[in-house]
Enzyme design. Structure first.
Site, PDB file in Angstrom:
ATOM      1  N   CYS A  89       4.726  -0.779 -41.426  1.00 43.53           N
ATOM      2  CA  CYS A  89       3.286  -0.720 -41.212  1.00 43.53           C
ATOM      3  C   CYS A  89       2.668  -2.016 -41.719  1.00 43.53           C
ATOM      4  CB  CYS A  89       2.684   0.478 -41.948  1.00 43.53           C
ATOM      5  SG  CYS A  89       0.903   0.674 -41.699  1.00 43.53           S
ATOM      6  N   GLY A  90       2.050  -2.778 -40.827  1.00 42.34           N
ATOM      7  CA  GLY A  90       1.499  -4.078 -41.186  1.00 42.34           C
ATOM      8  C   GLY A  90       0.234  -3.992 -42.023  1.00 42.34           C
ATOM      9  N   HIS A  91      -0.750  -3.208 -41.535  1.00 44.54           N
ATOM     10  CA  HIS A  91      -1.976  -3.075 -42.328  1.00 44.54           C
ATOM     11  C   HIS A  91      -1.669  -2.387 -43.650  1.00 44.54           C
ATOM     12  CE1 HIS A  91      -2.720   1.276 -41.758  1.00 44.54           C
ATOM     13  NE2 HIS A  91      -3.660   1.120 -42.663  1.00 44.54           N
ATOM     14  N   HIS A 222       3.001   4.471 -30.507  1.00 48.06           N
ATOM     15  CA  HIS A 222       1.647   3.934 -30.472  1.00 48.06           C
ATOM     16  C   HIS A 222       1.285   3.484 -29.056  1.00 48.06           C
ATOM     17  CE1 HIS A 222       2.883   3.593 -34.672  1.00 48.06           C
ATOM     18  NE2 HIS A 222       1.644   3.318 -35.043  1.00 48.06           N
ATOM     19  N   ASP A 248      -6.850   2.643 -34.700  1.00 48.19           N
ATOM     20  CA  ASP A 248      -6.755   1.751 -35.848  1.00 48.19           C
ATOM     21  C   ASP A 248      -8.022   0.912 -35.965  1.00 48.19           C
ATOM     22  OD1 ASP A 248      -5.931  -0.022 -37.866  1.00 48.19           O
ATOM     23  OD2 ASP A 248      -3.862   0.015 -37.151  1.00 48.19           O
ATOM     24  N   CYS A 252      -4.147  -3.962 -36.518  1.00 53.70           N
ATOM     25  CA  CYS A 252      -2.817  -3.353 -36.526  1.00 53.70           C
ATOM     26  C   CYS A 252      -1.733  -4.427 -36.651  1.00 53.70           C
ATOM     27  CB  CYS A 252      -2.580  -2.502 -35.287  1.00 53.70           C
ATOM     28  SG  CYS A 252      -1.019  -1.577 -35.334  1.00 53.70           S
ATOM     29  N   GLY A 253      -1.021  -4.427 -37.763  1.00 51.82           N
ATOM     30  CA  GLY A 253      -0.032  -5.457 -38.022  1.00 51.82           C
ATOM     31  C   GLY A 253       1.203  -5.377 -37.151  1.00 51.82           C
TER      32      GLY A 253
END
Length: 333
Positions: A89-91, A222, A248, A252-253
């Site tokens: 998960c980037g964020h 997603h 999101d 979104c990362g």
């Protein structure tokens, strides 16, 4: 049995991150990928209790810290959110590192650098700190690649859509502007969410997506809708659907990574280019191509994603199934 979880809440460019400081379960495994499987088997009730209503909400996302498996690394992270226990998960990474550094939860071996183990692989992070506050975080993500191009699926109301599926730590169905989709700015978030649930189901019924190097990472989780930018200095804009009701609020990362990989494969993005990605609310991540490489023989990139997060609260959350019929959370669909 009543259990208490000490949490620190933040948001990354508008999207929530709830870090579980105390109360996370001990997990079995030699890697975070193995520990993710143990969590899913035995402890997914923790995710549901902390992420779903009434303790969370439809957009809720979080993380739990663990010691690294390799002594050369600084920390290991498990990601939890309404959509599941994600490989990456980037964020969530940007928020987690911001919280962990500001609150002293990790002490990096090299100041300004964090080597973080995730279920999807090793992620290297740099951060900028001023007067005890983390101003920005840049993660160098796992290898990202275009998994399928120009496949078709039927969407309620819109009709047939032509989509690409790209991997950036999770699999994303990318809906570019086309005959039957005029761009996210032309539709309400409510419409995008309702279409996304059925679209994701149909995509996974029709196609199969499995990471070639880790078969526990599978399925399109997603939907990434594209559209016109709000700021003309930006490169692109997106609205990412996850969970069952969420869009999101950040760019979104892993979604930005997936879209960069798509553009790279199609010759629209080169190493050295900046990819400034907007969210549905206009917040931005800065994307870069850090490395060109191969995944199972296919062209891929290692994306860099930079953004910011802010801490806004701390809380102690109890889950007591002997006393509360909604201890393990619920969703209203």
């Amino acid at each position: 049995m009543k259990q208490t979880f000490i949490c620190i809440d933040a948001h990354t460019c508008g999207n929530p991150v709830r870090l579980v400081k105390e109360g996370g379960p001990e997990l079995i495994g030699n890697t975070m990928s193995e520990k993710r499987q143990h969590f899913l088997k035995e402890y997914d009730w923790i995710r549901k209790g902390l992420m779903f209503e009434p303790r969370g909400h439809d957009m809720m996302s979080g993380s739990i810290l663990y010691p690294p498996h390799d002594v050369q690394n600084d920390v290991a992270v498990l990601f939890i959110e309404t959509s599941g226990c994600l490989p990456m998960c980037g964020h969530g990474t940007i928020g987690t590192i911001t919280i962990a550094i500001e609150e002293g939860l990790i002490k990096p071996k090299i100041p300004g650098i964090v080597k973080m183990e995730t279920p999807a692989g090793l992620v290297q992070i740099s951060y900028k700190e001023e007067n005890g506050k983390v101003k920005s975080v840049k993660l160098i993500n796992v290898p990202s690649y275009l998994a399928a191009t120009e496949v078709t699926v039927e969407c309620l109301d819109l009709g047939e859509l032509v989509i690409d599926v790209s991997y950036g730590g999770n699999f994303y169905a990318i809906v570019d502007v086309q005959k039957n989709f005029k761009g996210l700015e032309n539709y309400t978030a409510d419409k995008l969410i309702s279409w996304s649930r059925e679209l994701r189901k149909r995509i996974n019924q029709k196609y199969s997506f499995v990471h070639p190097e880790n078969n526990t990472i599978n399925g399109c989780s997603h939907i990434l809708w594209t559209g016109a930018v709000l700021d003309q200095s930006s490169t692109a804009r997106n609205a990412v659907f996850y969970g069952d009701k969420a869009i999101d609020r950040s760019p979104c990362g892993t979604g930005t990574s997936a879209r960069m990989a798509q553009w790279y494969a199609k010759g629209k993005l080169r190493k050295g280019d900046l990819f400034i990605h907007e969210s549905i609310i206009g917040s931005k991540f800065i994307g870069t191509i850090e490395e060109e490489l191969l995944v199972a023989g296919n062209p891929a990139i290692r994306p860099g994603i930079e953004g910011w997060a802010r801490i806004y609260g701390q809380n102690a959350i109890t889950i007591d199934d002997a006393d509360d019929p909604y201890a393990f959370g619920f969703q209203v669909l």
